[in-house]
Design a protein around this motif. Structure first.
Motif: not given
Length: 132
Positions: A31, A34, A64-68, A71-72
């Motif tokens: 979190d 992000n 940021e894409k990798e982090n999302n 997170l999933a």
């Protein structure tokens, strides 16, 4: 500190406690990443000569894409660990513990790479501030 290991905890309770602690920490880290990425991108885009920062901005957008995705995966992993409560044999527990180790290695590698990128952003910003 109410998360200390109590005398009446058995091995399974202790393992779940450590797994849950890891999960809470990872959720907070993801979190925060992000929020940091949004901050860094906005900061760098608003700087004079933002062409200097374009490569870092690209790397931040990729991260940021990798982090999302992470997170999933973390949310999926959290749901998956509920099965540990139902384990009645060592084979089942071993499966979840091995899964935890693999996930932990994966997420810690990601966090390490992100920290390197964050350090690069700090250095680049500081370098440019010293030039002006």
């Amino acid at each position: 500190m109410n998360n200390l290991v109590k005398k009446h905890y058995d091995k399974d309770d202790i393992e779940r406690q450590f797994i849950n602690k890891d999960i809470l920490l990872w959720k907070e880290e993801v979190d925060c990443i992000n929020a940091e990425i949004v901050f860094f991108k906005q900061l760098l885009k608003n700087k004079k000569n933002n062409d200097i920062y374009s490569k870092i901005i690209e790397k931040l957008e990729t991260k940021e894409k990798e982090n999302n995705i992470l997170l999933a995966n973390l949310i999926f992993y959290i749901r998956k660990t509920d099965g540990l409560k139902e384990c009645e044999d060592i084979e089942c527990e071993t499966y979840y513990l091995n899964d935890h180790i693999l996930f932990k290695n994966n997420i810690e590698s990601f966090l390490f790479q992100y920290k390197k990128l964050k350090r690069l952003a700090y250095l680049k910003i500081n370098e440019q501030n010293n030039l002006t």
